[in-house]
Design a protein around this motif. Structure first.
Motif, PDB file in Angstrom:
ATOM      1  N   ARG A 377      23.911 -28.803  37.715  1.00 17.01           N
ATOM      2  CA  ARG A 377      23.085 -30.119  37.761  1.00 17.01           C
ATOM      3  C   ARG A 377      21.616 -29.947  38.268  1.00 17.01           C
ATOM      4  O   ARG A 377      20.994 -30.512  37.590  1.00 17.01           O
ATOM      5  N   LEU A 378      21.249 -28.909  39.073  1.00 18.01           N
ATOM      6  CA  LEU A 378      19.903 -28.844  39.400  1.00 18.01           C
ATOM      7  C   LEU A 378      19.088 -28.348  38.204  1.00 18.01           C
ATOM      8  O   LEU A 378      17.929 -28.804  38.176  1.00 18.01           O
ATOM      9  N   SER A 380      19.715 -29.054  35.327  1.00 17.30           N
ATOM     10  CA  SER A 380      19.589 -30.067  34.338  1.00 17.30           C
ATOM     11  C   SER A 380      18.567 -31.093  34.663  1.00 17.30           C
ATOM     12  O   SER A 380      18.214 -32.182  33.485  1.00 17.30           O
ATOM     13  N   TYR A 381      18.166 -31.325  35.765  1.00 20.18           N
ATOM     14  CA  TYR A 381      17.574 -32.485  36.231  1.00 20.18           C
ATOM     15  C   TYR A 381      16.226 -32.523  35.346  1.00 20.18           C
ATOM     16  O   TYR A 381      15.471 -31.386  35.289  1.00 20.18           O
ATOM     17  N   GLY A 382      15.994 -33.650  34.756  1.00 29.30           N
ATOM     18  CA  GLY A 382      14.568 -33.909  34.224  1.00 29.30           C
ATOM     19  C   GLY A 382      14.647 -33.340  32.664  1.00 29.30           C
ATOM     20  O   GLY A 382      13.517 -33.678  31.880  1.00 29.30           O
ATOM     21  N   THR A 383      15.802 -32.766  32.223  1.00 31.33           N
ATOM     22  CA  THR A 383      15.642 -32.296  30.763  1.00 31.33           C
ATOM     23  C   THR A 383      15.703 -33.404  29.882  1.00 31.33           C
ATOM     24  O   THR A 383      14.919 -33.351  28.911  1.00 31.33           O
TER      25      THR A 383
ATOM     26  N   GLU B  72      20.493 -37.297  32.631  1.00 31.17           N
ATOM     27  CA  GLU B  72      21.602 -36.467  32.530  1.00 31.17           C
ATOM     28  C   GLU B  72      22.852 -36.943  32.782  1.00 31.17           C
ATOM     29  O   GLU B  72      22.841 -37.640  34.104  1.00 31.17           O
ATOM     30  N   VAL B  74      25.228 -35.487  34.117  1.00 30.60           N
ATOM     31  CA  VAL B  74      25.627 -34.842  35.348  1.00 30.60           C
ATOM     32  C   VAL B  74      25.120 -35.522  36.613  1.00 30.60           C
ATOM     33  O   VAL B  74      25.706 -35.294  37.635  1.00 30.60           O
ATOM     34  N   ARG B  75      24.165 -36.618  36.468  1.00 34.59           N
ATOM     35  CA  ARG B  75      23.691 -37.048  37.687  1.00 34.59           C
ATOM     36  C   ARG B  75      24.914 -38.055  38.291  1.00 34.59           C
ATOM     37  O   ARG B  75      25.687 -38.431  37.589  1.00 34.59           O
ATOM     38  N   GLU B 104      18.810 -34.131  46.312  1.00 36.95           N
ATOM     39  CA  GLU B 104      18.026 -33.800  45.232  1.00 36.95           C
ATOM     40  C   GLU B 104      18.058 -35.017  44.041  1.00 36.95           C
ATOM     41  O   GLU B 104      17.233 -35.078  43.328  1.00 36.95           O
ATOM     42  N   GLN B 108      15.024 -36.793  42.568  1.00 31.76           N
ATOM     43  CA  GLN B 108      15.047 -37.000  40.892  1.00 31.76           C
ATOM     44  C   GLN B 108      15.120 -38.405  40.621  1.00 31.76           C
ATOM     45  O   GLN B 108      14.239 -38.756  39.382  1.00 31.76           O
ATOM     46  N   LEU B 112      12.174 -40.221  38.160  1.00 30.61           N
ATOM     47  CA  LEU B 112      12.208 -40.776  36.782  1.00 30.61           C
ATOM     48  C   LEU B 112      12.126 -42.270  36.623  1.00 30.61           C
ATOM     49  O   LEU B 112      11.726 -42.618  35.673  1.00 30.61           O
ATOM     50  N   ASN B 321      30.565 -33.499  39.506  1.00 34.52           N
ATOM     51  CA  ASN B 321      29.406 -32.547  39.230  1.00 34.52           C
ATOM     52  C   ASN B 321      28.988 -32.194  40.664  1.00 34.52           C
ATOM     53  O   ASN B 321      27.761 -31.728  40.609  1.00 34.52           O
ATOM     54  N   ASP B 323      27.776 -30.114  43.381  1.00 33.62           N
ATOM     55  CA  ASP B 323      27.144 -28.665  43.567  1.00 33.62           C
ATOM     56  C   ASP B 323      26.715 -28.253  44.827  1.00 33.62           C
ATOM     57  O   ASP B 323      26.187 -27.259  45.044  1.00 33.62           O
TER      58      ASP B 323
END
Lengths: 429, 376
Positions: A377-378, A380-383, B72, B74-75, B104, B108, B112, B321, B323
């Motif tokens: 996840r980390l 992937s952020y912002g991609t 994404e 996965v969020r 995090e 993020q 965004l 997801n 982590d």
């Protein structure tokens, strides 16, 4: 100008690349002799932490990412993945940074690369994501050593074009309250480092180190400008990676200054002599996000078939744009600026995308391929927002998802077909 | 306590759970200011001291199509839903949104929103500020956080046009402490079933303190609302909906304690009343604000009053997801096994086959014990 005017150096790595490889070998031999055999104190540190403090104290630093890549290269990662599951760690937890810890939990010197890492004096981590503290505390506990956590303050405002301020006006860019905090953290780290290693931190030596990093960064900028302005790319991506990364890991040393100068000189000479890795080059591509460390040959797989050359990745010139921090009086504050901003510049959408667009423009790139790690996840952020910004600016982007540590999951033929199709259908040749 | 009053309290709890923003919207329509926030680490006392309505945002059940263009997959689902609502203009009526840096994902999320506003033209969204409250146990963190809380105070003052005095802040600290204490008493003395406890905890996050206090005062539970069934503690990822709690209940299991940031634990710790208000808030939310970055998390088998609820099992639920929290599981499993407490691992999403199968296994274990006469 016809292709014939260019001399092919497709199969000729830069001469300096051998020096880069030798230096990394020397580093490992030094670490093995001093810390693995003689028991000298060393430190395990995350890649984005301030290694400069330990370089100044002549304390060996091992990055968890380096050891993770060694485990993967020796094809041991499947064993440690299985171990993770046996121990009860669920399969979606990020694996790249946890592989080294698994060798410690496994405690099997016969299996672990180089017999496993010995007990360090300290494990240093920056708490950017949420899980770093958890992995580091477990790892330190398994070793019976101390852990030091650098908390990660958050940038309030993302000023556009960070690279224009990052080197000389970093006080404005990174926000003073954050710099104040980071300096306090670094002072605390120095105290701990002196205590656990029994060595003194010399500020004069440190200042010299910081100046040398800036000089190495200037050399890398020169190399980057030569590649960007070349009509046809003079140096392969694997060559760029091995040379710049060796200088990055050895930053602050006179070797890194001399090496980056030789690296820039050789690239400039290639440009002057009209030497190209792909004389039939038709288009330039950028490689975005994480490096494909276990298969660097992939970067070159489209030269013959499509005349497409990967000319840039973030590793090409981050030592120049991100690491350089000029200062008048306070090298520790300059180090604070460097060490608290790395991930942000490389991964927050407008900062990441803005820098990439600058490179695309300067290099004349027509498309980009972004590698997004699966199950992380980390990373992937912002991609998605980054791709959005690039595409809106007219730069086509292909996103590839892949594991960073498990080569078994990489379907090379499928990936080559995907990138080939992208070049044929979306990239202007 | 009259049964009508008690029934009314339960209806108010249900109503607030199904429509958590109704009162805030009414407050806004009447000319008030609404300051929304995410997570459990934003000091609501500061917002309330400014005279604004503190509203913790939920994702709700809407779709994520707009958000998915920039977010994404996965969020965290609740963040994707809130972001979708923001982009769609559904939160334009809010005066200010405070996003804490307590995960995090939240950080993020903040960036965004900034991206969507600057680069995608979503200028209609309300102002969003970041509360960079760190949770490490260092002296320099304390100084850093106090400055950030003072900045938050100024942001709230700018919204409401009212200066927040130390006295006003101290008054809200006292009020919220009182409500937390009342909540703990209700949990301890009445022992509500897991679903109701979650809804009651949620009530205090979306309704004003006075309203929460009123509900807690009026609440008197009937036998059908009291915890029964096999006692299970829940650990892991947050639950803003009661979906998992209801599945547990339908399986004959009751969640008697939890450690996530919508659970009762958010009312476990008070703010010191005899200290500088900002310093007191800093300490309380840094140490006890439940979040992904909380440096030391509470043990899941302890309730809101700090008492061991002696669960028969602890169920660890990790969203798909996850982590972070899963790193604690192996050691926690061993610790609990040594204490004679069973554990189960549930993986999200809540209604997935793998989650339901793991829950069924747990329920079957208890059923077998009951049939064998071992159920206490």
């Amino acid at each position: 100008m016809s292709d014939a005017a260019f001399k092919s150096v497709a199969d000729q790595p830069l001469d300096v690349s051998a020096n880069a490889k030798a230096r990394m070998k020397h580093w490992f031999n030094d670490f093995r002799t001093r810390s693995m055999e003689a028991g000298e104190p060393y430190v395990i540190a995350s890649a984005v932490s301030p290694h400069e403090i330990f370089h100044t104290m002549d304390v060996p630093v091992v990055t968890n990412t380096w050891y993770s890549s060694i485990i993967s290269a020796k094809r041991q990662s499947p064993y440690y993945f299985d171990l993770m599951e046996k121990l009860g760690y669920h399969s979606d937890l990020p694996r790249y940074l946890s592989l080294p810890m698994m060798t410690t939990l496994d405690n099997d010197p016969e299996r672990a690369p180089y017999g496993g890492l010995p007990k360090p004096a300290l494990i240093l981590d920056r708490l950017r994501g949420d899980y770093a503290q958890r992995i580091t505390s477990k790892w330190a506990s398994a070793f019976g050593c101390e852990a030091f956590y650098l908390d990660a303050t958050a940038q309030t405002e993302l000023i556009p074009n960070w690279w224009e301020l990052a080197q000389r006006d970093w006080e404005t860019l990174y926000e003073s309250h954050r710099l104040d905090y980071q300096v306090e953290q670094l002072k605390a780290l120095i105290q701990v480092a002196e205590r656990v290693t029994g060595r003194k931190f010399n500020y004069d030596d440190f200042e010299g180190e910081m100046h040398r990093i800036n000089r190495a960064g200037e050399n890398v900028e020169r190399a980057r400008n030569a590649i960007a302005s070349a009509e046809k790319c003079p140096v392969s991506m694997p060559d760029q990676l091995s040379n710049v990364m060796a200088a990055t890991w050895n930053r602050g040393s006179q070797w890194s200054v001399d090496h980056t100068k030789a690296y820039a000189d050789e690239i400039e000479a290639r440009v002057k002599n009209r030497e190209a890795i792909c004389p039939g080059q038709k288009t330039k591509l950028l490689w975005l996000n994480t490096g494909l460390w276990f298969n660097t040959a992939f970067y070159r797989a489209f030269e013959e078939s499509h005349g497409a050359v990967f000319v840039w990745s973030m590793y090409s010139n981050y030592l120049s744009d991100g690491y350089r921090k000029y200062f008048d009086k306070d090298p520790l504050r300059a180090l604070a600026a460097r060490s608290m901003s790395m991930n942000e510049q490389l991964h927050l959408p407008p900062w990441m995308a803005g820098w990439i667009l600058k490179q695309a423009e300067d290099f004349g790139a027509s498309g980009a391929v972004m590698l997004t790690p699966v199950g992380d996840r980390l990373s992937s952020y912002g991609t998605r927002a980054c791709i959005d910004m690039l595409e809106r600016a007219g730069l086509p982007v292909l996103e590839l998802s892949a594991s960073m540590v498990d080569a078994r999951l990489w379907d090379n033929d499928a990936m080559i077909a995907e990138v080939g199709d992208f070049i044929e259908t979306r990239v202007q040749v | 306590m009259s049964s009508d009053v008690a029934k009314s309290a339960c209806e108010r709890i249900d109503l607030a759970f199904s429509n958590p923003e109704a009162n805030a919207r009414a407050f806004k329509d009447a000319g008030g200011k609404v300051v929304a926030f995410l997570g459990a680490t934003v000091p609501v006392e500061i917002i309330a001291a400014g005279g604004a309505y503190p509203l913790r945002l939920k994702g709700g059940s809407g779709d994520t199509a707009l958000a998915d263009e920039l977010m994404e997959p996965v969020r965290e689902l609740y963040l994707r839903r809130i972001f979708n609502r923001l982009l769609a203009g559904a939160l334009d009526w809010v005066d200010l949104i405070v996003v804490p840096r307590s995960s995090e994902g939240l950080l993020q999320f903040y960036y965004l929103i900034d991206y969507a506003r600057k680069f995608r033209g979503h200028t209609h969204m309300p102002k969003v500020v970041l509360l960079d409250l760190l949770q490490t146990p260092f002296d320099y963190t304390i100084a850093y956080n106090k400055a950030r809380l003072t900045e938050l105070k100024a942001e709230v003052e700018a919204v409401t046009g009212r200066t927040i005095s130390d006295e006003a802040l101290a008054g809200q600290i006292k009020l919220y402490n009182s409500v937390r204490g009342r909540f703990r008493n209700v949990i301890e003395q009445q022992g509500p079933a897991g679903t109701l406890r979650l809804k009651l905890a949620s009530f205090g996050q979306t309704q004003p303190a006075a309203e929460f206090e009123s509900v807690l005062t009026d609440l008197w539970l009937g036998s059908s609302q009291i915890s029964k069934g096999a006692r299970v503690a829940l650990s892991g990822s947050p639950h803003e909906t009661a979906d998992l709690y209801e599945i547990f209940a339908s399986s004959g299991l009751d969640i008697v304690a939890e450690d996530h940031d919508w659970g009762a634990g958010i009312y476990a710790h008070d703010v010191a009343e005899n200290a500088d208000p900002i310093a007191a808030l800093e300490e309380r939310y840094r140490l006890h604000g439940i979040s992904m970055r909380q440096f030391v998390r509470a043990k899941p088998e302890y309730d809101v009053s700090g008492k061991d609820v002696r669960p028969e099992a602890v169920a660890f639920y990790f969203e798909e997801n996850d982590d972070t929290l899963g790193w604690e599981y192996p050691e926690e499993r061993k610790r609990l096994a040594d204490a004679g407490i069973a554990t189960a691992l549930l993986r999200g999403p809540v209604n997935s086959d793998r989650c339901l199968a793991a829950l069924k296994d747990l329920a079957d274990q208890f059923a077998a014990r009951t049939e064998g006469g071992n159920h206490e």
